[in-house]
Structure formats: structure tokens, C-alpha cells
Write a protein that holds these residues in place. Structure first.
Motif, PDB file in Angstrom:
ATOM      1  N   VAL A  22     -13.720  -4.171   3.417  1.00 18.32           N
ATOM      2  CA  VAL A  22     -12.753  -3.134   3.778  1.00 18.32           C
ATOM      3  C   VAL A  22     -12.590  -2.144   2.623  1.00 18.32           C
ATOM      4  O   VAL A  22     -12.588  -0.918   2.815  1.00 18.32           O
ATOM      5  CB  VAL A  22     -11.389  -3.749   4.150  1.00 18.32           C
ATOM      6  CG1 VAL A  22     -10.335  -2.657   4.321  1.00 18.32           C
ATOM      7  CG2 VAL A  22     -11.501  -4.568   5.420  1.00 18.32           C
ATOM      8  N   GLY A  23     -12.470  -2.666   1.418  1.00 11.63           N
ATOM      9  CA  GLY A  23     -12.344  -1.798   0.253  1.00 11.63           C
ATOM     10  C   GLY A  23     -13.564  -0.915   0.060  1.00 11.63           C
ATOM     11  O   GLY A  23     -13.446   0.254  -0.351  1.00 11.63           O
ATOM     12  N   MET A  24     -14.757  -1.429   0.373  1.00 14.80           N
ATOM     13  CA  MET A  24     -15.980  -0.654   0.211  1.00 14.80           C
ATOM     14  C   MET A  24     -16.026   0.553   1.135  1.00 14.80           C
ATOM     15  O   MET A  24     -16.672   1.562   0.826  1.00 14.80           O
ATOM     16  CB  MET A  24     -17.199  -1.546   0.459  1.00 14.80           C
ATOM     17  CG  MET A  24     -17.443  -2.590  -0.614  1.00 14.80           C
ATOM     18  SD  MET A  24     -18.798  -3.710  -0.189  1.00 14.80           S
ATOM     19  CE  MET A  24     -20.190  -2.567  -0.179  1.00 14.80           C
ATOM     20  N   LEU A  25     -15.372   0.482   2.278  1.00 14.20           N
ATOM     21  CA  LEU A  25     -15.385   1.582   3.234  1.00 14.20           C
ATOM     22  C   LEU A  25     -14.477   2.736   2.829  1.00 14.20           C
ATOM     23  O   LEU A  25     -14.574   3.837   3.368  1.00 14.20           O
ATOM     24  CB  LEU A  25     -14.959   1.076   4.618  1.00 14.20           C
ATOM     25  CG  LEU A  25     -15.902   0.115   5.344  1.00 14.20           C
ATOM     26  CD1 LEU A  25     -15.218  -0.461   6.565  1.00 14.20           C
ATOM     27  CD2 LEU A  25     -17.185   0.823   5.741  1.00 14.20           C
ATOM     28  N   PHE A  26     -13.593   2.502   1.888  1.00 11.96           N
ATOM     29  CA  PHE A  26     -12.539   3.463   1.568  1.00 11.96           C
ATOM     30  C   PHE A  26     -13.030   4.551   0.617  1.00 11.96           C
ATOM     31  O   PHE A  26     -13.689   4.269  -0.393  1.00 11.96           O
ATOM     32  CB  PHE A  26     -11.360   2.721   0.942  1.00 11.96           C
ATOM     33  CG  PHE A  26     -10.198   3.607   0.580  1.00 11.96           C
ATOM     34  CD1 PHE A  26      -9.615   4.416   1.531  1.00 11.96           C
ATOM     35  CD2 PHE A  26      -9.705   3.626  -0.711  1.00 11.96           C
ATOM     36  CE1 PHE A  26      -8.550   5.224   1.207  1.00 11.96           C
ATOM     37  CE2 PHE A  26      -8.631   4.425  -1.050  1.00 11.96           C
ATOM     38  CZ  PHE A  26      -8.056   5.233  -0.087  1.00 11.96           C
ATOM     39  N   ASP A  27     -12.685   5.808   0.937  1.00 11.92           N
ATOM     40  CA  ASP A  27     -12.983   6.946   0.067  1.00 11.92           C
ATOM     41  C   ASP A  27     -11.675   7.407  -0.570  1.00 11.92           C
ATOM     42  O   ASP A  27     -10.837   8.022   0.111  1.00 11.92           O
ATOM     43  CB  ASP A  27     -13.604   8.085   0.870  1.00 11.92           C
ATOM     44  CG  ASP A  27     -14.001   9.269  -0.007  1.00 11.92           C
ATOM     45  OD1 ASP A  27     -13.849   9.151  -1.241  1.00 11.92           O
ATOM     46  OD2 ASP A  27     -14.454  10.285   0.538  1.00 11.92           O
ATOM     47  N   PRO A  28     -11.447   7.120  -1.855  1.00  9.04           N
ATOM     48  CA  PRO A  28     -10.171   7.476  -2.499  1.00  9.04           C
ATOM     49  C   PRO A  28      -9.859   8.968  -2.469  1.00  9.04           C
ATOM     50  O   PRO A  28      -8.697   9.353  -2.640  1.00  9.04           O
ATOM     51  CB  PRO A  28     -10.373   6.990  -3.945  1.00  9.04           C
ATOM     52  CG  PRO A  28     -11.456   5.967  -3.870  1.00  9.04           C
ATOM     53  CD  PRO A  28     -12.361   6.434  -2.769  1.00  9.04           C
ATOM     54  N   GLN A  29     -10.856   9.817  -2.220  1.00  6.69           N
ATOM     55  CA  GLN A  29     -10.637  11.264  -2.222  1.00  6.69           C
ATOM     56  C   GLN A  29      -9.622  11.690  -1.172  1.00  6.69           C
ATOM     57  O   GLN A  29      -8.927  12.701  -1.339  1.00  6.69           O
ATOM     58  CB  GLN A  29     -11.963  11.984  -1.979  1.00  6.69           C
ATOM     59  CG  GLN A  29     -11.904  13.501  -2.117  1.00  6.69           C
ATOM     60  CD  GLN A  29     -11.569  13.954  -3.530  1.00  6.69           C
ATOM     61  OE1 GLN A  29     -11.979  13.304  -4.485  1.00  6.69           O
ATOM     62  NE2 GLN A  29     -10.832  15.045  -3.656  1.00  6.69           N
ATOM     63  N   VAL A  30      -9.501  10.908  -0.080  1.00  4.73           N
ATOM     64  CA  VAL A  30      -8.572  11.277   0.984  1.00  4.73           C
ATOM     65  C   VAL A  30      -7.127  11.263   0.493  1.00  4.73           C
ATOM     66  O   VAL A  30      -6.276  12.004   0.996  1.00  4.73           O
ATOM     67  CB  VAL A  30      -8.744  10.334   2.204  1.00  4.73           C
ATOM     68  CG1 VAL A  30      -8.216   8.930   1.887  1.00  4.73           C
ATOM     69  CG2 VAL A  30      -8.032  10.892   3.431  1.00  4.73           C
ATOM     70  N   LEU A  31      -6.823  10.456  -0.499  1.00  3.39           N
ATOM     71  CA  LEU A  31      -5.472  10.410  -1.048  1.00  3.39           C
ATOM     72  C   LEU A  31      -5.108  11.716  -1.739  1.00  3.39           C
ATOM     73  O   LEU A  31      -3.932  12.110  -1.768  1.00  3.39           O
ATOM     74  CB  LEU A  31      -5.334   9.242  -2.030  1.00  3.39           C
ATOM     75  CG  LEU A  31      -5.582   7.846  -1.461  1.00  3.39           C
ATOM     76  CD1 LEU A  31      -5.504   6.806  -2.573  1.00  3.39           C
ATOM     77  CD2 LEU A  31      -4.572   7.531  -0.369  1.00  3.39           C
ATOM     78  N   LEU A  32      -6.107  12.394  -2.281  1.00  7.23           N
ATOM     79  CA  LEU A  32      -5.876  13.674  -2.950  1.00  7.23           C
ATOM     80  C   LEU A  32      -5.922  14.835  -1.964  1.00  7.23           C
ATOM     81  O   LEU A  32      -5.169  15.806  -2.107  1.00  7.23           O
ATOM     82  CB  LEU A  32      -6.926  13.891  -4.053  1.00  7.23           C
ATOM     83  CG  LEU A  32      -6.983  12.834  -5.163  1.00  7.23           C
ATOM     84  CD1 LEU A  32      -8.129  13.140  -6.123  1.00  7.23           C
ATOM     85  CD2 LEU A  32      -5.657  12.769  -5.914  1.00  7.23           C
ATOM     86  N   ASP A  33      -6.792  14.733  -0.960  1.00  5.92           N
ATOM     87  CA  ASP A  33      -6.966  15.827  -0.008  1.00  5.92           C
ATOM     88  C   ASP A  33      -5.852  15.882   1.035  1.00  5.92           C
ATOM     89  O   ASP A  33      -5.404  16.966   1.420  1.00  5.92           O
ATOM     90  CB  ASP A  33      -8.315  15.703   0.698  1.00  5.92           C
ATOM     91  CG  ASP A  33      -9.485  15.888  -0.251  1.00  5.92           C
ATOM     92  OD1 ASP A  33      -9.276  16.457  -1.333  1.00  5.92           O
ATOM     93  OD2 ASP A  33     -10.604  15.445   0.092  1.00  5.92           O
ATOM     94  N   GLU A  34      -5.428  14.731   1.545  1.00  3.84           N
ATOM     95  CA  GLU A  34      -4.449  14.687   2.635  1.00  3.84           C
ATOM     96  C   GLU A  34      -3.344  13.670   2.366  1.00  3.84           C
ATOM     97  O   GLU A  34      -3.151  12.724   3.135  1.00  3.84           O
ATOM     98  CB  GLU A  34      -5.155  14.346   3.956  1.00  3.84           C
ATOM     99  CG  GLU A  34      -6.261  15.290   4.369  1.00  3.84           C
ATOM    100  CD  GLU A  34      -5.723  16.650   4.824  1.00  3.84           C
ATOM    101  OE1 GLU A  34      -4.491  16.803   4.921  1.00  3.84           O
ATOM    102  OE2 GLU A  34      -6.544  17.547   5.074  1.00  3.84           O
ATOM    103  N   PRO A  35      -2.551  13.825   1.299  1.00  2.94           N
ATOM    104  CA  PRO A  35      -1.537  12.818   0.982  1.00  2.94           C
ATOM    105  C   PRO A  35      -0.438  12.696   2.038  1.00  2.94           C
ATOM    106  O   PRO A  35       0.026  11.583   2.326  1.00  2.94           O
ATOM    107  CB  PRO A  35      -0.969  13.302  -0.356  1.00  2.94           C
ATOM    108  CG  PRO A  35      -1.266  14.765  -0.381  1.00  2.94           C
ATOM    109  CD  PRO A  35      -2.558  14.929   0.333  1.00  2.94           C
ATOM    110  N   LEU A  36      -0.015  13.814   2.632  1.00  2.00           N
ATOM    111  CA  LEU A  36       1.057  13.761   3.626  1.00  2.00           C
ATOM    112  C   LEU A  36       0.583  13.102   4.922  1.00  2.00           C
ATOM    113  O   LEU A  36       1.338  12.359   5.567  1.00  2.00           O
ATOM    114  CB  LEU A  36       1.580  15.170   3.915  1.00  2.00           C
ATOM    115  CG  LEU A  36       2.291  15.869   2.747  1.00  2.00           C
ATOM    116  CD1 LEU A  36       2.774  17.247   3.158  1.00  2.00           C
ATOM    117  CD2 LEU A  36       3.466  15.019   2.258  1.00  2.00           C
TER     118      LEU A  36
END
Length: 408
Positions: free
Chosen positions: A309-323
Motif C-alpha cells: 500500500v505504501g509503495m502505491l502512494f505518491d507523496p506529491q499529492v499532499l503538496l498539490d492537493e492538500p485540501l
């Protein structure tokens, strides 16, 4: 924004004559999961948070070594099979029937409520109706592995509250099996095809629905009539040999083999097939031994589930779409919990039961990923939606043990 495995760097071993991707994945996954799990435990955080972080560290969204996502997904599926098989060994048909009056309507209404919340939010973002509905469905179903691990950690799996939660989850799994089978046929109606469905398409859709219902009914009937007699007999014959290795092999073969066969022949999920296999084997006098022998493998492969599950995650989404990520997390942790608690209370169960069931379901997992992937291939899920679902899964899985702890 989505993760592309093909573009990620991979680890190679030029001096070795064969591919060692599987060995590298297991070594890196288990090693990092152990280290980060220990750190999480020392910080009084559930170890599974460390497992998720280990997956992020070896995933394509972060630099350095990148594990094989396809292999990780298959290893995680084996973990789901073994875990659901173990639950089936402790969950009799009588237990399932005892909670049917709350599990069936509760799961259906909760899925509808969570889908409405997710779809309404996506429509507010400006998404088309079809994409919004599928997005809501992906947020409505809880993770089998997370729920069972949480109940086991609190010793609630064999309690009334635990049986209600597991029964609720079985109904959710059956509903998602139906959705996965019907979604390709419904894609044109939802906006994923080039044209709206014609009268002939509606006839084909009705035929698909009928065939799906017939397959699920045939699977359940076969397991109850044939499996209930055959599995205990086979386990007894193997136990007579006195070989521990053969007994353990028989248990693992039943879990994985029946899960695979049920998926191929009846189009039900691996998890559901393994669950019914375990439930039928529970009738054997050796069921407790079967559960103990399969426990180490269940634990090991469930760790790989969280890593995958962790491998599928792209941390960039937290910066691009936080709301948007925050909105998804609120729907999962608050919306689903409130809906489930209200439903359980409406059936006149105690507040403790309502809180336990609601908190246990306040996360999403494997079915959500499958729905998102299928939707992406059918043109019913944007890449942004898949990233948001994965972000919601990571955060809700990490916080779920804390939510359950807060309800105690």
C-alpha cells in the motif's frame, strides 16, 4: 500525478544469471518494515504505520531503491487470503447468520451514505457524475486486513462487536464483487464509453447482473454443501499421517487454492473465497491447530500488504492537493464512522458496539485500490482521483488504530 512504475528506476544485479526482483523486494520490504515498525512502536504509534512508511520508502514516489509493484501486489493478495482464511476458522456460519439482521442492512446503507458523501464532494469539485459516483464507492468500503488486524490487536475478533464488524465486512465484500463485475458493463451509462447504452446493451447488462448473482449463489451453495463436508474430512486424513509439514501444507493449500479457484470460476474476490474456505474447515476438530500453524505466514504476508500500500502512494499529492486530501480523510474517518454508529444505534445496540463497529470501518484499502485502477482503465477515474484515494487510504490506515483506541 499518478505513479508510473515503468518510469521508475529499478535495482539490477549484473553479476547474477537470473532475476532476483522478488528476493530484493522481500528483503528490502521486511528489513525496512522491521526498522520503521520498531521506531513506531518506541514512539507509541502502531507498528503498521512503520510498515506503510517502509512501502513509501521503496516505492516509485521516492528516490532510491524501487521495488516491483506487481510482485508486491501479488504478495499482498496472499496475505489477504491467509488472513481471511484464519478469520473463517474462527467465524462459523452461525456467527454470520446471527448478525445478518444488522450486517446486511447496515453495510448497504453505510455504503450508500459514504458513496453519497464522496460523490457529492467530487461533484462540488466539478467532476462528471460517473467519476464522482465511482470515487464515492471507492471511499465506502473498508480494508479487510486493517479491520482484522485492529480487532485482533484489541482481542475483539471473537466478541459480539467483532462478529458484527466482520459480518458487516463480508457483506461489503460481496457488494464490491458485484460492483467490480458490473462496472465494465455500466461504463457507457456512467460516461466511460463513447455512446450511451442502447436497448440491446440494457439486455446485456441485465444478463450480466443475473449471471453474477447466479455465480455468487453457486459459490456459496458449493461451499456450504460440499466444502462443509469435504474440508474437515481432508484435514482429518492429512492429520492421520502425523506429518506436521503435510498438515501445514494442507492448510495453506486450502486457503490459497480455494481462493484462487473461487476467483477464476465464480468471479468472487480472493478474500471472500478464502474466508468461506476457513469457515468450512472450522467444522473440523483440527481447526485450532490449523489456525496456529498458519499464523506466522499470515503475520508475515500481512506486513507485505501494508508495504505494498505504501509503495502505491505518491507523496506529491499532499503538496498539490492538500485540501482535497483533507476532504477525503474527513469523509473516511468522520463520515463513515458517524453513518455506521448511527445505523448500529438505530438497531438498538449499545453505544460501545456502535463505536467499535464505526471506528473499525473508518478506513479504506484493497477494494478501493482495485476500483480506482479499474475506473482508470475504463475512463471513469482521473489520475487525480486515484492519487486522492491512495492518500486517503494511507492516512486512514495509519490513524485507524488510534481511532479504535479512542473508542475504548
Amino acid at each position: 500525478m499518478g505513479v508510473e512504475q515503468a518510469d521508475a528506476p529499478t535495482l539490477t544485479f549484473p553479476d547474477m544469471p537470473h532475476d532476483v526482483s522478488l528476493i530484493a523486494l522481500i528483503a528490502a520490504g521486511f528489513g525496512l518494515a522491521l526498522v520503521l515498525g520498531l521506531i513506531a512502536s518506541r514512539l507509541h504509534v502502531p507498528p503498521l504505520v512503520g510498515y506503510l512508511l517502509a512501502g513509501i520508502a521503496i516505492g516509485p514516489g521516492t528516490p532510491g531503491f524501487v521495488g516491483d509493484l506487481a510482485l508486491a501486489g501479488q504478495l499482498a493478495e496472499i496475505g489477504v487470503m491467509l488472513l481471511m482464511f484464519g478469520v473463517g476458522l474462527h467465524f462459523s456460519l452461525g456467527d454470520l447468520m446471527a448478525v445478518r439482521k444488522i450486517a446486511v442492512p447496515g453495510a448497504v446503507v453505510q455504503i450508500a451514505a459514504a458513496t453519497a458523501l464522496g460523490a457529492g464532494t467530487a461533484l462540488w469539485w466539478g467532476w462528471p457524475m460517473g467519476e464522482a459516483v465511482l470515487f464515492g464507492l471507492a471511499l465506502s468500503v473498508a480494508s479487510t486486513v486493517v479491520l482484522l488486524r485492529a480487532l485482533e490487536a484489541k482481542g475483539l475478533l471473537d466478541s459480539t462487536n467483532g462478529r458484527i464488524a466482520v459480518g458487516w465486512l463480508v457483506v461489503e465484500d460481496l457488494a464490491m464483487v458485484m460492483v467490480l463485475v458490473l462496472l465494465p458493463a455500466l461504463a457507457p451509462l456512467l460516461g466511460g464509453g463513447d455512446a450511451p447504452p442502447s436497448g440491446g446493451d440494457f439486455k446485456a447488462l441485465a444478463l450480466t447482473i443475473g449471471l453474477t448473482l447466479a455465480k455468487v449463489a453457486a459459490f456459496i451453495t458449493l461451499m456450504l454443501v460440499v466444502g462443509g463436508r469435504a474440508f474437515p474430512r481432508v484435514l482429518w486424513l492429512v492429520a492421520r499421517t502425523g506429518s506436521r509439514e503435510l498438515f501445514t501444507l494442507c492448510v495453506i493449500t486450502a486457503a490459497v487454492g480455494v481462493a484462487y479457484a473461487s476467483a477464476i470460476l465464480f468471479d468472487v474476490s480472493f478474500a471472500l473465497g478464502a474466508f468461506f474456505a476457513g469457515m468450512m474447515m472450522r467444522e473440523s476438530e483440527f481447526s485450532h491447530r490449523a489456525a496456529e500453524d498458519s499464523l506466522p505466514l499470515r503475520d508475515a504476508f500481512s506486513v507485505l500488504f501494508f508495504v505494498s500500500v505504501g509503495m502505491l502512494f505518491d507523496p506529491q499529492v499532499l503538496l498539490d492537493e492538500p485540501l482535497k486530501v483533507l476532504a477525503v480523510v474527513v469523509i473516511i474517518l468522520v463520515g463513515k464512522t458517524v453513518a455506521a454508529v448511527g445505523l448500529v444505534l438505530a438497531f438498538r445496540y449499545p453505544l460501545n458496539t456502535a463505536l467499535t463497529v464505526g471506528a473499525s470501518l473508518a478506513q479504506i484499502g484493497e477494494f478501493s485500490f482495485i476500483l480506482a485502477g479499474l475506473g482508470l482503465s475504463l475512463g471513469l477515474m482521473p489520475a487525480e482521483g486515484q492519487s486522492l484515494i491512495l492518500a486517503g487510504a494511507i492516512i486512514s490506515i495509519g490513524l485507524n488504530p488510534l481511532v479504535i483506541r479512542a473508542t475504548k
